[in-house]
Design an enzyme around this catalytic site. Structure first.
Site, short mmCIF file in Angstrom:
data_model
loop_
_atom_site.label_atom_id
_atom_site.label_comp_id
_atom_site.label_asym_id
_atom_site.label_seq_id
_atom_site.Cartn_x
_atom_site.Cartn_y
_atom_site.Cartn_z
N ASN A 188 28.81 45.99 94.83
CA ASN A 188 28.14 44.77 95.29
C ASN A 188 26.76 45.02 95.88
O ASN A 188 25.80 44.34 95.56
CB ASN A 188 29.04 43.99 96.27
CG ASN A 188 29.40 44.80 97.50
OD1 ASN A 188 29.53 46.03 97.44
ND2 ASN A 188 29.57 44.13 98.62
N GLU A 240 35.25 51.28 104.85
CA GLU A 240 34.72 49.95 105.14
C GLU A 240 35.31 49.01 104.10
O GLU A 240 34.95 49.06 102.93
CB GLU A 240 33.19 49.97 105.09
CG GLU A 240 32.57 48.77 105.77
CD GLU A 240 32.09 47.73 104.77
OE1 GLU A 240 32.83 46.73 104.59
OE2 GLU A 240 31.04 47.92 104.19
N CYS A 288 31.02 42.08 101.96
CA CYS A 288 32.16 42.21 102.86
C CYS A 288 31.96 41.43 104.14
O CYS A 288 32.93 40.95 104.74
CB CYS A 288 32.43 43.67 103.17
SG CYS A 288 30.97 44.53 103.83
#
Length: 461
Positions: A130, A229, A263
């Site tokens: 991403n 993460e 995220c």
């Protein structure tokens, strides 16, 4: 492996998938280069990182072009990502001279203790698609700065921007051969083998929570250090005394940057009931003005999601939530892999649009009555990555923010914040470890206790 453009769905190029033997070769080369790199002059490492930072700025358009055609990045998002990648290189360039040890008093007469900070050895990175350039670089730059060598496995959706273009950048900056290595391969062929490789001392992963849990299990069995993460389901809380216009602007950016495929993206907007209708009306109206379509058009705000599977998953979440009673205020139209920005109201906590990470251009809006209810709603998922609180009373906002179970939260701002010197990471199912500044420096190094006895010691036997 076919590398696809997510907007046109055309093949950019094809690459052969690495085998486990290629993984072994990459780790062996990294291990062979480790001792010399760890003992290299800190100013030498600093200068190489600064040169890489200069190159990435000078060739910004080249990097943005690759982010657009490979990851579906809009121009705005590309500019942000390249700048962040540059900034982490500059921040990490100071790490070689920030690896401080210490001396300590001893409880034994005639003895003293030294604590040395040193690199781990070989660091492995599994990078996401991403924000592939920056989210790779935020591990790569600190790891190399403190004297580690690296092996990187980029996502199959971002082979270039998460891996090979970074290798070329570092090569042109003058990094020695063997210090940085990339293996391009399918996860079902090399993923587990890569994660558990004997030579790796640290595994960094950014991606989904289910995959991250699997990586954590494999790395744990090998007793490796970890930085995970993972997913987020971030709450954006608007209190009754908030500046509604500013809150709407923040929520728009926090939700729709990179089509919500972040995220830290705002997933759930919680608004005090006294201003709920005003906020919803303004937010929906602003959403309807966002240009969507071809990410190569510099005016586009909403580009494509990464692939058809993502389209199907996001529409499925919306459809299931609508069946349960949610109302589509705007959006929910699709053209190829581009989903029109979508806003849902009349949402309840059991709906997928509230419960799960969306990772797409859709968002829910829900009213609340009290600060305590807002906190309960914010904490009502397994995730705890980021968030935001809007209020004119800063201390009220800080008191509320500290009760939200999240690694990061921002008052009178949006949830999608990352500063290269600040601690970045989550709680609960959003991960473990912290990226950024001194926090990442500590993650990427270890300490060794060396003690010295200066006079004969008397032992009890």
């Amino acid at each position: 492996m076919d590398n696809l453009n997510p907007f046109t769905e055309e093949v950019i190029h094809s690459l052969p998938s690495a085998a486990t033997s290629d993984v072994d070769t990459a780790f062996q080369v990294a291990k062979n280069a480790s001792a010399a790199w760890a003992s290299s002059n800190p100013l030498y490492r600093r200068d190489l990182l600064l040169k890489a930072a200069r190159l990435i700025s000078e060739r910004q358009d080249e990097f943005i072009d690759w982010l657009t055609k490979e990851a579906g990045s809009t121009y705005i998002k590309g500019v942000i990502e390249v700048q962040q990648a540059h900034d982490i290189l500059v921040e990490a360039a100071s790490f070689p001279t920030r690896m401080h040890g210490r001396t300590m008093a001893s409880t034994i007469d005639g003895k003293e203790s030294y604590v040395y900070r040193k690199p781990l050895g070989v660091v492995s990175l599994i990078s996401p698609w991403n924000f592939p350039l920056y989210l790779s670089m935020r591990t790569i730059a600190p790891a190399l700065a403190v004297g580690n060598t690296m092996v990187v496995k980029p996502s199959v959706e971002s082979l270039v921007t998460g891996g090979t273009i970074i290798a070329k950048l570092l090569e042109e900056a003058g990094f020695p051969a063997g210090v940085f290595n990339v293996v391009v391969g399918k996860s079902n062929l090399i993923g587990d083998y890569f994660t558990g490789h004997l030579f790796s001392k640290f595994v960094s992963f950014t991606g989904s929570t289910p995959v991250g849990k699997g990586i954590g299990r494999i790395a744990g069995e090998s007793v490796k250090k970890l930085a995970l993460e993972l997913g987020g389901n971030n709450a954006f809380i608007v209190l009754n005394d908030a500046d509604v216009g500013q809150a709407v602007a923040g929520a728009i950016f926090g939700k729709f940057l990179h089509q919500g495929q972040v995220c830290m993206a705002t997933n759930r907007i919680l608004v005090h009931e006294s201003i709920y209708e005003e906020f919803k009306t303004k937010f929906v109206a602003h959403t309807q003005t966002l240009p969507y379509g071809d990410p190569a058009d510099k005016q586009t705000v909403i580009g494509p999601v990464i692939d058809r599977k993502a389209v199907k998953r996001i529409l499925g979440m919306i459809d299931e939530s609508v069946k349960m009673g949610a109302v589509v205020e705007t959006g929910n139209q699709v053209a190829g892999n581009v989903i029109q920005p979508t806003v849902l109201s009349n949402v309840t906590v059991d709906m997928p649009i509230f419960r799960d990470e969306i990772f797409g251009p859709a968002v829910s809006i829900m009213p609340f009555k009290t600060d305590e209810e807002a906190i309960a709603l914010a904490n009502a998922t397994e995730y705890g990555l980021s968030g935001a609180v809007h209020t004119r009373d800063i201390y009220r906002g800080m008191k509320l923010a500290r009760q939200v179970e999240t690694g990061m939260i921002h008052i009178n701002d949006q949830s999608d914040n990352d500063e290269v010197h600040a601690p970045f990471g989550g709680e609960k199912s959003s991960g473990t470890g912290r990226f950024g500044g001194d926090f990442m420096l500590e993650e990427m190094t270890t300490v060794q206790w060396v003690s010295v006895v200066h006079e004969p010691r008397q032992y009890p036997f």
